[in-house]
Enzyme design. Structure first.
Site, PDB file in Angstrom:
ATOM      1  N   ASP A   1       0.608  -1.256   0.038  1.00  0.00           N
ATOM      2  CA  ASP A   1      -0.035  -0.270   0.026  1.00  0.00           C
ATOM      3  C   ASP A   1       0.690   1.234   0.044  1.00  0.00           C
ATOM      4  OD1 ASP A   1      -2.673   1.069   0.185  1.00  0.00           O
ATOM      5  OD2 ASP A   1      -1.984   1.866   2.159  1.00  0.00           O
TER       6      ASP A   1
ATOM      7  N   ASN B   1      -8.224   6.294   3.180  1.00  0.00           N
ATOM      8  CA  ASN B   1      -8.451   7.329   1.963  1.00  0.00           C
ATOM      9  C   ASN B   1      -7.276   7.488   1.097  1.00  0.00           C
ATOM     10  OD1 ASN B   1     -10.090   8.308   4.984  1.00  0.00           O
ATOM     11  ND2 ASN B   1     -11.276   8.281   2.950  1.00  0.00           N
ATOM     12  N   ARG B   2      -6.531   6.678   1.290  1.00  0.00           N
ATOM     13  CA  ARG B   2      -5.170   7.240   0.630  1.00  0.00           C
ATOM     14  C   ARG B   2      -5.222   6.942  -1.024  1.00  0.00           C
ATOM     15  NH1 ARG B   2      -0.850   3.510   2.798  1.00  0.00           N
ATOM     16  NH2 ARG B   2      -0.633   5.498   4.279  1.00  0.00           N
ATOM     17  N   ALA B   3      -6.340   6.050  -1.483  1.00  0.00           N
ATOM     18  CA  ALA B   3      -6.424   5.976  -2.935  1.00  0.00           C
ATOM     19  C   ALA B   3      -7.144   7.262  -3.749  1.00  0.00           C
ATOM     20  CB  ALA B   3      -7.519   4.480  -2.794  1.00  0.00           C
TER      21      ALA B   3
ATOM     22  N   ILE C   1      -4.212   9.713  -3.804  1.00  0.00           N
ATOM     23  CA  ILE C   1      -3.341   9.514  -4.702  1.00  0.00           C
ATOM     24  C   ILE C   1      -3.583   9.680  -6.360  1.00  0.00           C
ATOM     25  CG2 ILE C   1      -1.615   7.703  -5.722  1.00  0.00           C
ATOM     26  CD1 ILE C   1      -1.313   6.797  -2.944  1.00  0.00           C
TER      27      ILE C   1
END
Length: 400
Positions: free
Chosen positions: A162, A243-245, A248
């Site tokens: 991830d 919420n990283r997706a 990015i």
């Protein structure tokens, strides 16, 4: 550290457009978080990573060997200086050299666990903290993390996977003409590397200029509310954790728009970015639902088991209470029976005494009424035998 004068030109590689895009986007916007390249061996993964640093003068390539030690990675005290001068001095490691540059890990899936942990901590915080052997030192360590791997040799742990902003899966070229051209260019490069690099220098300069212009205009990109909602919707549809997706996706879309000299994001930028951001983050909804259902079922079973235990415990308590009541009743009945037996025994003893008295009086009365017996002679057994013998002798004498 790889020098820029002896690597195969980035623009001379045939095909593998997905790898090229992902690397260039990270050069334009380092906030993307790097890229993981997964594919078959011999697909120009390492060649492209080493060549991308030639198109930007302010980024160098730092390679992390698989057999690196933790001291070499994070840094340690300079023992030679300490012995000579009697004072402590920090000797920088690979993470300090990688600050502001591109850190490349070939066969990243084969790294040892403690190296992966140190690398993750530094990549997440942007700082390298060293606390060992009487020294305390910290320094910034912000780098573009690029890894390549062959999936046949094993995968990556989810927490490490991830950390890579983008994911690219590649295969070898299938067109025979392209494969033949790859051979020709490789032979030409090995024959005279300098001449081959000069041959492709013009295209390399054009790409370098485009990247430089995009980096300068990156902060001018306007991210609208609609773009953020679209990115969030795509990440939600992919059932991505955290919420990283979506963050990015926006960072990648900004790099795409900057390379195309635009100041606003559009739908195509978001969709293009999502193709590289989601593959290693998408989770199957059915598996998630099954997991949720399993958790609910386990919770229901646990409640039922607890209720059954409570019922069994209550039933056991009732049985114990009933047994105690029965025992008390039995004890009471036994006490009453014992009392009756004692009373009956006393009556029987009394009757026996009366009967004994009556019998004694009756026997005494009989004795008084019985007349005195006459004197009787009882033959002695011995004398009786003698008389019989005498009779037998007398009879024999008479016979003769």
């Amino acid at each position: 550290m790889q020098t820029k004068n002896t690597v195969f030109p980035f623009v001379a590689v045939i095909g593998q457009e997905a790898i090229k895009k992902a690397l260039i986007w990270n050069i334009v916007n380092p906030n993307i978080g790097g890229v993981l390249i997964s594919g078959e061996k011999g697909t120009a993964k390492s060649t492209l990573v080493r060549g991308v640093c030639n198109i930007t003068p302010d980024i160098q390539l730092v390679e992390l060997p698989l057999n690196v030690t933790e001291d070499r990675l994070s840094g340690n005290i300079n023992f030679e200086h300490a012995v000579k001068f009697g004072e402590k001095r920090f000797e920088s490691g690979i993470l300090q050299k990688a600050n502001g540059n591109l850190l490349y890990v070939d066969e990243v899936n084969l790294l040892s666990d403690h190296i992966v942990k140190t690398l993750l901590e530094s990549a997440a915080s942007g700082m390298n903290i060293v606390e060992r052997e009487g020294i305390s030192f910290r320094h910034p360590s912000q780098f573009i993390l690029v890894g390549s791997m062959n999936p046949e040799e094993g995968g990556l742990r989810p927490q490490f996977l991830d950390r890579f902003g983008l994911y690219v899966e590649v295969t070898g070229e299938q067109d025979i003409r392209k494969r033949a051209e790859i051979i020709r260019r490789r032979i030409e490069y090995e024959k005279n590397p300098i001449l081959f690099i000069e041959k492709w220098q013009s295209e390399s300069d054009n790409l370098m200029l485009s990247v430089k212009r995009a980096k300068e205009s990156l902060n001018k990109i306007v991210v609208t509310q609609n773009a953020m909602q679209l990115a969030a919707s795509i990440a939600k549809e992919g059932n991505c954790a955290g919420n990283r997706a979506e963050i990015i996706i926006i960072q990648t879309a900004k790099a795409i728009a900057a390379l195309e000299s635009r100041i606003a994001l559009n739908i195509s930028d978001i969709k293009e970015a999502a193709k590289y951001v989601l593959p290693h983050r998408v989770r199957d909804k059915q598996e998630e639902q099954e997991k949720t259902q399993q958790q609910e079922q386990d919770s229901t079973n646990s409640q039922e088991e607890q209720q059954e235990q409570d019922n069994n415990q209550q039933e056991q308590e009732n049985n114990n209470q009933q047994e105690n009541n029965n025992q008390q009743e039995n004890n009471q009945a036994s006490d009453e029976q014992n009392d009756n037996v004692d009373a009956s025994s006393e009556e029987h003893d009394q009757d026996d005494e009366e009967y004994d008295d009556t019998s004694s009086q009756q026997e005494k009365s009989n004795e008084e009424q019985m007349p005195e017996a006459q004197n009787e002679t009882v033959d002695n057994p011995g004398r009786l035998c003698e008389n019989q013998i005498c009779l037998q002798v007398f009879s024999l004498a008479f016979y003769f």
